[in-house]
Motif scaffolding. Structure first.
Motif, PDB file in Angstrom:
ATOM      1  N   ALA A 139      -2.215   0.382  -1.984  1.00 48.95           N
ATOM      2  CA  ALA A 139      -2.811   1.819  -2.422  1.00 48.95           C
ATOM      3  C   ALA A 139      -3.396   1.460  -3.814  1.00 48.95           C
ATOM      4  CB  ALA A 139      -1.576   2.692  -2.807  1.00 48.95           C
ATOM      5  N   LEU A 140      -3.135   0.718  -4.765  1.00 44.89           N
ATOM      6  CA  LEU A 140      -3.969   0.460  -6.254  1.00 44.89           C
ATOM      7  C   LEU A 140      -4.940  -0.384  -5.702  1.00 44.89           C
ATOM      8  CD1 LEU A 140      -0.930  -0.407  -8.728  1.00 44.89           C
ATOM      9  CD2 LEU A 140      -2.428   1.643  -8.578  1.00 44.89           C
ATOM     10  N   ARG A 141      -5.101  -1.344  -4.774  1.00 42.02           N
ATOM     11  CA  ARG A 141      -6.098  -2.114  -4.457  1.00 42.02           C
ATOM     12  C   ARG A 141      -7.340  -1.426  -4.021  1.00 42.02           C
ATOM     13  NH1 ARG A 141      -3.806  -5.122  -0.653  1.00 42.02           N
ATOM     14  NH2 ARG A 141      -3.031  -6.759  -1.963  1.00 42.02           N
ATOM     15  N   TYR A 142      -7.073  -0.399  -3.232  1.00 41.32           N
ATOM     16  CA  TYR A 142      -8.188   0.336  -2.391  1.00 41.32           C
ATOM     17  C   TYR A 142      -8.269   1.599  -3.252  1.00 41.32           C
ATOM     18  CZ  TYR A 142      -8.229  -2.698   1.152  1.00 41.32           C
ATOM     19  OH  TYR A 142      -7.845  -4.171   2.027  1.00 41.32           O
ATOM     20  N   SER A 168      -6.333   7.206  -3.060  1.00 45.16           N
ATOM     21  CA  SER A 168      -7.667   7.869  -2.762  1.00 45.16           C
ATOM     22  C   SER A 168      -8.851   6.875  -2.454  1.00 45.16           C
ATOM     23  CB  SER A 168      -7.801   8.531  -4.283  1.00 45.16           C
ATOM     24  OG  SER A 168      -7.735   7.595  -5.393  1.00 45.16           O
ATOM     25  N   GLY A 169      -8.561   6.028  -1.827  1.00 41.10           N
ATOM     26  CA  GLY A 169      -9.537   4.823  -1.279  1.00 41.10           C
ATOM     27  C   GLY A 169     -10.657   5.438  -0.497  1.00 41.10           C
ATOM     28  N   PRO A 170     -11.197   4.584   0.249  1.00 38.56           N
ATOM     29  CA  PRO A 170     -12.288   4.819   1.196  1.00 38.56           C
ATOM     30  C   PRO A 170     -11.801   5.495   2.362  1.00 38.56           C
ATOM     31  CG  PRO A 170     -11.998   2.443   1.117  1.00 38.56           C
ATOM     32  CD  PRO A 170     -10.937   3.040   0.057  1.00 38.56           C
ATOM     33  N   GLY A 171     -10.576   5.509   2.716  1.00 39.90           N
ATOM     34  CA  GLY A 171      -9.967   6.037   4.026  1.00 39.90           C
ATOM     35  C   GLY A 171      -9.971   4.879   5.255  1.00 39.90           C
ATOM     36  N   LEU A 224     -11.546   9.979   2.614  1.00 35.88           N
ATOM     37  CA  LEU A 224     -10.358  10.841   2.278  1.00 35.88           C
ATOM     38  C   LEU A 224      -9.141   9.961   1.874  1.00 35.88           C
ATOM     39  CD1 LEU A 224     -10.925  13.865   4.685  1.00 35.88           C
ATOM     40  CD2 LEU A 224     -11.677  13.710   2.331  1.00 35.88           C
ATOM     41  N   GLY A 225      -9.201   8.885   1.722  1.00 35.57           N
ATOM     42  CA  GLY A 225      -8.014   8.094   1.404  1.00 35.57           C
ATOM     43  C   GLY A 225      -7.130   7.725   2.592  1.00 35.57           C
ATOM     44  N   ALA A 226      -5.906   7.187   2.296  1.00 32.57           N
ATOM     45  CA  ALA A 226      -5.100   6.477   3.478  1.00 32.57           C
ATOM     46  C   ALA A 226      -3.689   6.977   3.009  1.00 32.57           C
ATOM     47  CB  ALA A 226      -5.012   5.140   3.767  1.00 32.57           C
ATOM     48  N   ARG A 227      -2.731   7.289   3.885  1.00 28.60           N
ATOM     49  CA  ARG A 227      -1.512   7.611   3.955  1.00 28.60           C
ATOM     50  C   ARG A 227      -0.487   6.824   4.751  1.00 28.60           C
ATOM     51  NH1 ARG A 227       2.043  11.592   5.817  1.00 28.60           N
ATOM     52  NH2 ARG A 227       3.528  12.488   4.395  1.00 28.60           N
ATOM     53  N   PHE A 228       0.296   6.164   4.076  1.00 30.49           N
ATOM     54  CA  PHE A 228       1.479   5.320   4.896  1.00 30.49           C
ATOM     55  C   PHE A 228       2.827   5.931   4.616  1.00 30.49           C
ATOM     56  CE2 PHE A 228      -1.961   2.658   3.948  1.00 30.49           C
ATOM     57  CZ  PHE A 228      -2.098   1.934   5.082  1.00 30.49           C
TER      58      PHE A 228
END
Length: 253
Positions: A139-142, A168-171, A224-228
């Motif tokens: 998450a921090l990387r992106y 809050s990355g590129p999704g 819109l970011g990614a969620r795991f």
């Protein structure tokens, strides 16, 4: 099927692992040769920069080798989870503290939100710590500078605790979301060199959670970011009176 799976893993790991090891080794060799051949031709600042690069590449190599060894152990069934009750909220807080400096340097805010009265979980605390390490690191990387990483802990239905990590990355595109857990997969191959990223972290997460009979869920849309997210069984303590009387009842008294 087991032999075929092992052969597939071997053919997958050898070329990909060799490629990921070759780049830092080449850089490390070039910098060390320069330091050895031209010790007097470099300024103090230049020598310091060459040494810093060499140290970063060494750490990257160690990270890659550790991940490859971890993958090998998981695939060969050498890892047996040691199930015990523990506070997942406390563990999440400890892991976040490990990444506090990295988050600060990247200008990223990390938040933890946990339900009140969140129960403990039953799992292997060391392996779940590894899962959290990899998810938060990813998450921090992106996440961009000024971005936000959110860790949520919730009491789920059917006696489980649900944990999610959102960046809050590129999704993720639908294609990326379907493949992001695959070993050696990188959504952006041009970024594979950063920090020793070999596309193994999320694959390790998937394997560890499978050992706990659970799965990792992936959500995200472009921009819109990614969620795991994953779930673990909640720990239900046995009341003291029941704990004392149960052995007696088992003997028919």
């Amino acid at each position: 099927q087991a032999l075929q799976s092992t052969d597939t893993m071997r053919r997958e790991v050898l070329p990909n692992g060799s490629h990921d090891l070759r780049t830092p080794l080449t850089t490390l060799r070039a910098h060390l040769e320069t330091l050895a051949d031209e010790p007097l031709g470099l300024s103090v600042q230049e020598r310091r920069e060459y040494i810093d690069v060499s140290l970063r590449q060494t750490k990257r190599l160690i990270r890659l080798v550790e991940q490859l060894l971890e993958v090998a152990k998981l695939d060969s069934a050498q890892v047996t989870p040691q199930i015990e009750p523990f506070s997942i909220a406390d563990l999440a807080q400890d892991v976040v503290q490990k990444f506090a400096l990295s988050a600060q340097e990247g200008g990223i805010t990390v938040e933890i939100a946990a339900d009140r009265g969140l129960p403990w979980v039953q799992a292997d605390i060391g392996l779940i710590e590894r899962v959290l390490d990899n998810l938060i690191e990813n998450a921090l990387r992106y996440s961009p500078r000024g971005g936000r990483v959110q860790i949520a802990l919730e009491s789920g239905a059917a006696g489980v605790v649900r944990l999610s990590v959102t960046d809050s990355g590129p999704g993720l595109t639908p294609e990326t979301a379907a493949r992001v857990l695959d070993r050696f997969y990188r959504a952006d191959p041009s970024r594979s060199g950063a920090g020793g990223h070999a596309g193994l972290g999320l694959s390790i997460v998937k394997s560890i959670l499978e050992l706990h009979s659970t799965t990792i869920e992936v959500e995200g849309r472009p921009g819109l970011g990614a969620r795991f997210a994953f779930s673990l069984p909640a720990f239900v303590a046995v009341p003291a009176a029941e704990a004392v009387s149960s052995p007696l009842r088992s003997f028919g008294t």
